[in-house]
Design an enzyme around this catalytic site. Sequence first.
Site, short mmCIF file in Angstrom:
data_model
loop_
_atom_site.label_atom_id
_atom_site.label_comp_id
_atom_site.label_asym_id
_atom_site.label_seq_id
_atom_site.Cartn_x
_atom_site.Cartn_y
_atom_site.Cartn_z
N HIS A 202 30.03 -11.38 -14.44
CA HIS A 202 30.37 -11.64 -15.58
C HIS A 202 29.94 -10.70 -16.67
O HIS A 202 30.51 -10.41 -17.34
CB HIS A 202 30.50 -13.77 -15.61
N GLU A 441 43.62 -10.20 -5.18
CA GLU A 441 41.41 -10.61 -5.38
C GLU A 441 41.67 -11.47 -4.24
O GLU A 441 40.38 -11.59 -3.75
CB GLU A 441 41.60 -10.97 -6.40
N ASN A 464 37.32 -6.36 -7.93
CA ASN A 464 35.69 -7.20 -7.81
C ASN A 464 35.69 -8.06 -7.12
O ASN A 464 34.69 -8.10 -6.07
CB ASN A 464 35.50 -7.82 -8.80
N ASP A 465 36.81 -8.83 -7.17
CA ASP A 465 37.02 -10.05 -6.16
C ASP A 465 37.34 -9.52 -5.10
O ASP A 465 36.48 -10.50 -3.42
CB ASP A 465 37.84 -11.44 -6.48
N CYS A 512 42.18 -3.79 -11.67
CA CYS A 512 42.17 -4.01 -13.10
C CYS A 512 40.65 -4.28 -12.77
O CYS A 512 39.83 -4.51 -14.10
CB CYS A 512 42.80 -5.26 -13.60
#
Length: 594
Positions: A202, A441, A464-465, A512
């Site tokens: 993050h 995700e 990302n995940d 995204c």
Amino acid sequence: MQTLAYVDDTVLHQGQPVRLTGQSGNGGMALGQGVLADRSAALSAVPDRQVSDVRSECDRLRQAIRQAVQELQAHQTADLSSIEQALSEAMILMLQDDALQAQVLARIRQGQWAPAALRDTIEAQAQAFYQMPDQYLRERATDVRELGQRILKHLQPEAICPAAYPEQTILIGADLSALQLAEVPGERLTGIISASGTATSHVAILARAMGVPAVMGIASIAGLQGRTLIIDGYQGSVSVEPTAAMRAEYQQAVTQAQVGYTTLETVRDQPAQTADGVPVALHLNIDLDNAQQGAQHTAAMGVGLYRTEWPFMVRDRFPSEEEQLSCYQQVLAAFAPRPVTMRTLDIGGDKPLPYFPLQEQNPFLGWRGVRILLQHPDIFKTQIRAMLRADIGHGNLRILLPMVTQVSEVTELKQRLHQICAELCAVGHAVTCPPVGVMIEVPAAMYQIDRMAQQVDFFSIGTNDLAQYLLAVDRNNPQVAGLYDELHPAILHALHQIVTSIRSQHKSVSICGAVAGDPLATPLLIGLGVDSLSMSAGSLLPVKYVLCHTCRADAQDLLQQALAQSDAAQVRRLMQHTLQPYGLAERDRSTFQP
Ligand code: PEP
Ligand code: MG
């Protein structure tokens, strides 16, 4: 000059040039002064100071040691694991060791104030451990330093804190929070160094949103307070007390980047489409309160992901409906008529709220995203009411649900959304139900696209995940960061399957995650056939440049070649080779200097 992954604080204190290596968190380079976010813990930064009242200084020390012991005892709850219990007990025994106290007191009696007397005693002990041939004993140096920092915390930490952030602040922390970043006046924050995390943590996402270079996984941060630093966010390195040659190298890189930027500017106002005219919408990821600034970026065709965690993270309680309303109104108004995709609250994982503590062994596999919202209908309701009301008069809102693993989660949340919408209408608010989308995700979601498609209007892939769950690599753990790569052929195969499934359902699909902002990946994502890519502001022009110079057929061909590679390194080599004529620098995956 030494280049090191870990360096003992002593080396840093000798003021010698050292280059520390970590990982890239966000590209870019900066020269500035290191500031530890948690300065109360920076024992090494304590200055010398003479005292006349030796007796009260001795009392202060004894008191601080007592408080440090009490603090540890207070934390010895049943919740601690047996290892944590043992460590905590060992720490208490070390604090109660008379010899340590006697050495600090002896230094105070020579006229030094308590923090510096503590600093020197701890440093001497740490050095003694550090010189030992046995690896285990050498590592005890770290425990001794931690002990010293614990005591220091109770010795008037405010007295040793620098008054303000310097003009060129490079903020350093073990695990920086959004609040700590927000504390630095915007124009002063020139770089970020984090002891933990990786490019998809993050804090790295926030660095990208703020447009500042970031280096992750630098283990030795305590000695960086007040040091002159050059951080290289491309290579993930930090130069401490740089030599004249290192400064010259830095200047050259900055100049080169400026030249590259001028070339990128040529595509700013061109249509966002491939060289043969296939449109791919380029959207912005908004993570902070920087929507106004983002909206002025003429290459941004809307917001593909508004991470709504920000208004929740900068408060010490849940924001009210009215507070959220004003926040969302600003974003929707700034971008209207361009679409704004707002994600419902995605806390958990590496985005905890200080006032909503989650104690979990595996936070990324635990209570995250919609799982929390489903069990806390009040949080969901307040947020949706604020979003719907904020959209009145704009009509550009889209709602995105994160961390979905079950079709029933979508069904339930959509029902609640319709009910909230009806309730607002009933009391005279002219709200309309916006398009709703789901984030893909989690691997489980990949296999349920056909059923989810019956309930939603669009999909957005959170790479990302998705990469973290497919590769079984914690996206925050620098130890395994080398295994995390969104260009791993397995990820590309997964993306191919996801986009094909979504296409067969005639729904739109966006990406995204961070890969959407990596120009090296752009041809592959075009080859997949996505409708849009959403990224941080700094990536818009590099990605657009590659988009405008790539033909769809070539992109599809490249994708087939990439899918046939056996590892991520081979895919990267393929892409670097392909993009070389455009000037994509070899030295790093995220450097783009045409
Ligand atoms: C993702 O997982 O790719 C994503 C965009 O969401 P976040 O990084 O906020 O988890
Ligand atoms: Mg995610």
